[in-house]
Each structure stands twice: as structure tokens, then as C-alpha cells.
Design an enzyme around this catalytic site. Structure first.
Site, PDB file in Angstrom:
ATOM      1  CB  VAL A   1      -0.972   0.042   9.612  1.00  0.00           C
ATOM      2  CG1 VAL A   1      -1.645   1.271  10.206  1.00  0.00           C
ATOM      3  CG2 VAL A   1       0.497   0.003  10.001  1.00  0.00           C
TER       4      VAL A   1
ATOM      5  CG  ASP B   1       0.203  -2.953  -2.490  1.00  0.00           C
ATOM      6  OD1 ASP B   1      -0.721  -2.255  -2.906  1.00  0.00           O
ATOM      7  OD2 ASP B   1       1.335  -2.477  -2.252  1.00  0.00           O
TER       8      ASP B   1
ATOM      9  CB  ALA C   1      -5.908  -2.561   6.753  1.00  0.00           C
ATOM     10  CE  LYS C   2      -1.261  -0.969   0.300  1.00  0.00           C
ATOM     11  NZ  LYS C   2      -2.274  -0.727  -0.741  1.00  0.00           N
ATOM     12  N   GLY C   3      -0.341  -3.585   4.771  1.00  0.00           N
ATOM     13  CA  GLY C   3       0.701  -4.328   5.470  1.00  0.00           C
ATOM     14  C   GLY C   3       1.773  -4.754   4.511  1.00  0.00           C
TER      15      GLY C   3
END
Ligand code: NAD
Length: 430
Positions: free
Chosen positions: A74, A160, A119-121
Site C-alpha cells: 500500500v 519490518d 508505504a507498507k507491505g
């Protein structure tokens, strides 16, 4: 609008983002927007992610069978620059969770005035069930699925939960193989051998203590002799504890998932490290009294550093906390109810988007060094990190005083105004 469902109304939450964490992120944003005084069109744009990608990641297991895992990325906002944020492997990963974490990354980057959006995924999987070769195949296939939307000027992943330097090296290699030459600046948090940065592993913990030190100074006391309690003795908390001790603070208690240890005269951290290296966790450490994690949070101290996980301070324990200052090294360790109680009790909370931003700050330095193909030493990075963190704290502190806001609300309002100014200047395309 008769006949239009709630989800179809402009501005309402699309069903794919209906997730408790994204609702929390939206709730925080809405609360801060009341103070931020930004145009309503800008506010409306910031409520939703710019781009979401859902993929299926087939992985050949070591026994020859194939499993397919859902994966997401995202990108919340590219207004200030390429998007930046971690990749996690966890059974709880959802699109909505990634959307919330991406929004928080936007605020964190904007607060530090980094030229990035958020962002992050992640991949929904149980990382402990993946053998090393399976983990590599999953990472390389997921990276291939992300190729249409990532790039050193588009979106730059980082580690992460359950991803690390090795994961980033595989991502960097997969991307580089597709374009035909080495592109270290596609990810940060890499090993030094492929363009990583010195001080990146320690950066978050160091940043936490830079913010604490500056806050304490503004409150009129000093870290020298101050009693400190650190929950979570991992990458963030372990470094923070040592940085506090370097400033002559007395670290009286630390903990990990197995429990905590307490010594009123101050812990010998070198001794604690040796015990953990030998035994894996703090349980049974003979040089101090055992305490549970719940007890540790309520110990009387000057500074309580939260560096474990989310939701640690709640409506139940917040009335009993006996710290003068709380620092959020972890993401989201304080519930909304606990926040209100601590505010009523006049216990300042240094918020996560400010306090743990040292990691993304040095990720930015890593990206800059990779692009320049010119690498800096530890001292230069430490100085630049301290400048960025102090500058952010000064702006947040001033806004909190000027507009009588909590530090958390002030940090969020500061971030929103940074993004809103840029969006206002750029305009809504077309
Ligand atoms: P880590 O896994 O290295 O360390 C976490 C520590 O917390 C470990 O000692 C673990 O045993 C302990 N722990 C876990 N659950 C606990 C619980 N319920 N009670 C008590 N202790 C518990 O992880 P980390 O990288 O240090 O991250 C800690 C927090 O900081 C997370 O919220 C993470 O999102 C946040 N954070 C990390 C970075 C970074 O650069 N590593 C950057 C920003 C934010």
C-alpha cells in the site's frame, strides 16, 4: 442518493480497507484535522491510500508441494516523494493493516521533513514455518510481483516484522536482475556488503534517546542520575538502554517477552547482555530481581521507554503508572484511552511517529549514499540523525505549547500540515 450503499458514497470507507487498525489511523487523522486547519479537499485526499496492490505469491516448498500466500503493498501518499516503508511476514497481514501502517509512515517521514511518502507491505504467512530456501523463494517471487509499482524513485521497501538484512539483499538482487545492473537504492536496511549504511541497525534506539534527552532538558531536568525502565530489550530497547547508560542515567529495569529484571541501584547492562547471549532471554538472570512485564510498566521511574510491541498501556494500567515521562520506541504501544488518562495525569508521552523515526531517518541516509555511490562514516551519520530528530522535537514541542495540544496531537498536526502544504502547492491532478 437513494439506492446508493454506504460503501459507495464518496468519502466512505471502502470495504477492502475496513480494518480495526485502519479505523484507528483514520480516527487519529480526523482528530488531528480539527486542529490542522487544512483545506477540506486536501484532508479528504489524505484519508485514503493512493495505491494498493494485492498479489498471490506461489511458493514451491522444499517437499515439492506449492502453497499460495496473499501479499500486499500500500502506498499512502507520494506527494512529498517516493514512498517508503517496511515489508512484514506475519499471519495477521491484511490490506487494511498495511493501509494504516502506510499512513503512519507518511506522517513519520513528513514530521522529519524527509522527501518521502508512506508505504507498507507484507505477505500473510507464518514466517516460522518457512525453511530458509522457502523464505528466499517467497521473497524473490513477492518482489517480482511488486515490480510494477516499486523503484528507487517510486517506492523503496525496508525490513519490518520477520524480515531482515538478508530479506532486503534478496529483494535488491531480484530487482537488480530484472533491470540488468546493481540497484542498491531499491531497498534500505541491507547488509553493508551490498550498500547498507553504518549505524542503520542502531539508529532507532539512538534516535529514541536523542528525543528523550532533548525532552528532559526542556522539562528542566537531566538524564544524569535519572532512573529509567525499558520494556523490550530487542533491537530498539537494547540500544536505547545502552544509550541511556552512556548519558549516566540509571537503567533500573529491562524486559523481554520472557519477563523483566529489576535492580534499584541500576543494572549492569554488559552483564545482562552476556546472560542473554548465553541463555537466549532474561529469564533466570541472577544479578537482579525478577518482575513481570505488567509489574515493570508500573515501576516508579523518571523515564519509561516502551520498545516491545503495541497496546501495552491501557485504561487498566495507565492510572497506576509511576513514570515522569514516557517514550514510545515501539509503534502504537499506548491505547487511545490510556493516552487520555496520561494526559489528565500530566505525564508527557513522546509519540511513536517522532520518537522511533531514527530508523527511517538513517534509511533515508542509506538511500542518499547509495544514489551518490559515496558513503559516510558513523560520526557524520550520528550528527545528521541528531540534527533531524532534535529539529522535529523542537517543532512538535513549540506547537504543543502554542496550541495547547498533547505531544502526539502536535506531532500529527505538524506532519499533516507538511503534507497538506505540498499537496496544496501541487494541486489535485488534473
Ligand atoms: P525486536 O524483536 O528486536 O525486539 C522486541 C523486544 O520486545 C524483544 O526483546 C521481545 O522479547 C520483546 N517483547 C515482544 N513482545 C513483548 C511483550 N508482549 N512484552 C514484553 N516484551 C515483549 O523488535 P524491535 O525491532 O526492537 O521493535 C520493537 C518495536 O519498535 C516494534 O513495535 C517495532 O515496530 C518498533 N520499531 C522498530 C524499528 C526498528 O528499526 N527496529 C523502527 C521503528 C519502530
Amino acid at each position: 442518493m437513494a439506492g446508493i450503499t454506504e460503501e459507495a458514497r464518496p468519502g466512505s470507507l471502502p470495504p477492502e480497507l475496513d480494518d480495526p487498525l485502519f479505523r484507528t489511523a483514520l480516527g487519529q487523522l480526523d482528530g488531528a484535522l480539527v486542529h490542522a486547519a487544512v483545506p477540506s479537499a486536501v484532508a479528504e485526499v489524505l484519508r485514503f491510500p493512493e495505491r494498493t496492490l494485492s498479489v498471490s505469491v506461489p511458493v514451491r516448498r522444499d517437499d515439492g508441494s506449492v502453497d499460495v500466500f496473499p501479499g500486499y503493498r500500500v502506498q499512502h501518499s507520494s506527494v512529498l516523494g517516493p514512498t517508503k516503508g517496511g515489508i512484514r511476514y506475519d499471519p495477521g497481514v491484511t490490506l487494511g493493516e498495511c493501509a494504516a501502517l502506510a499512513m503512519w509512515m507518511t506522517w513519520k517521514c513528513a514530521l522529519l521533513r524527509l522527501p518521502y511518502g508512506g508505504a507498507k507491505g507484507g505477505v500473510r504467512c507464518d514466517p516460522r514455518s518457512l525453511a530458509p530456501d522457502e523464505r528466499e523463494r517467497l521473497t524473490r517471487r513477492f518482489t517480482s510481483e511488486l515490480l510494477p509499482i516499486i523503484g528507487p524513485q517510486r517506492d523503496i521497501p525496508a525490513p519490518d516484522m520477520a524480515t531482515d538484512e538478508q530479506t532486503m539483499a534478496w529483494m535488491m538482487d531480484t530487482y537488480s536482475m530484472q533491470v540488468g545492473y546493481a540497484v542498491p537504492e531499491i531497498v534500505t536496511g541491507k547488509p553493508l556488503s551490498v550498500g547498507g549504511s553504518v549505524l542503520r541497525p542502531e539508529a532507532t534506539g539512538i534516535g529514541v534517546v536523542i528525543v528523550v534527552e532533548e525532552a528532559v532538558r526542556r522539562l528542566g531536568w537531566s538524564l544524569a542520575g535519572a532512573t529509567c525502565v525499558v520494556q523490550g530489550y530487542g533491537k530498539v530497547g537494547g540500544v536505547a538502554a545502552h544509550e541511556l547508560a552512556l548519558r549516566d542515567a540509571k537503567v533500573v529495569a529491562v524486559s523481554d517477552i520472557a519477563g523483566g529484571v529489576y535492580r534499584a541501584e541500576g543494572l549492569n547492562l554488559g552483564d545482562v547482555d552476556r546472560w542473554r547471549a548465553e541463555h537466549g532471554d532474561l529469564a533466570g538472570y541472577p544479578g537482579a530481581a525478577p518482575v513481570t512485564n505488567a509489574e515493570l510498566l508500573e515501576l516508579p521511574c523518571d523515564v519509561l521507554v516502551l520498545a516491545a510491541t503495541e497496546d501495552q498501556l491501557t485504561a487498566t494500567n495507565a492510572p497506576r503508572l509511576a513514570a515522569r515521562l514516557i517514550a514510545e520506541g515501539a509503534n502504537g504501544p499506548t491505547s487511545l484511552e490510556a493516552d487520555d488518562i496520561l494526559s489528565d495525569r500530566n505525564i508527557p508521552v513522546l509519540p511513536d511517529i517522532l520518537t522511533n523515526a531514527g530508523g527511517v531517518a538513517v534509511s533515508y541516509f542509506e538511500w542518499v549514499q547509495d544514489i551518490q555511490r559515496l558513503f559516510w562514516g558513523r560520526d557524520e551519520i550520528r550528527t545528521r540523525l541528531a540534527d533531524l530528530m532534535r529539529d522535529a522535537l523542537v517543532r512538535v514541542w513549540a506547537l504543543a505549547e502554542d496550541e495547547s495540544l498533547s505531544l502526539r496531537r502536535a506531532a500529527l498536526v505538524t506532519s499533516i500540515r507538511e503534507v497538506a502544504d505540498a499537496l496544496g502547492a501541487r494541486g489535485i491532478y488534473p
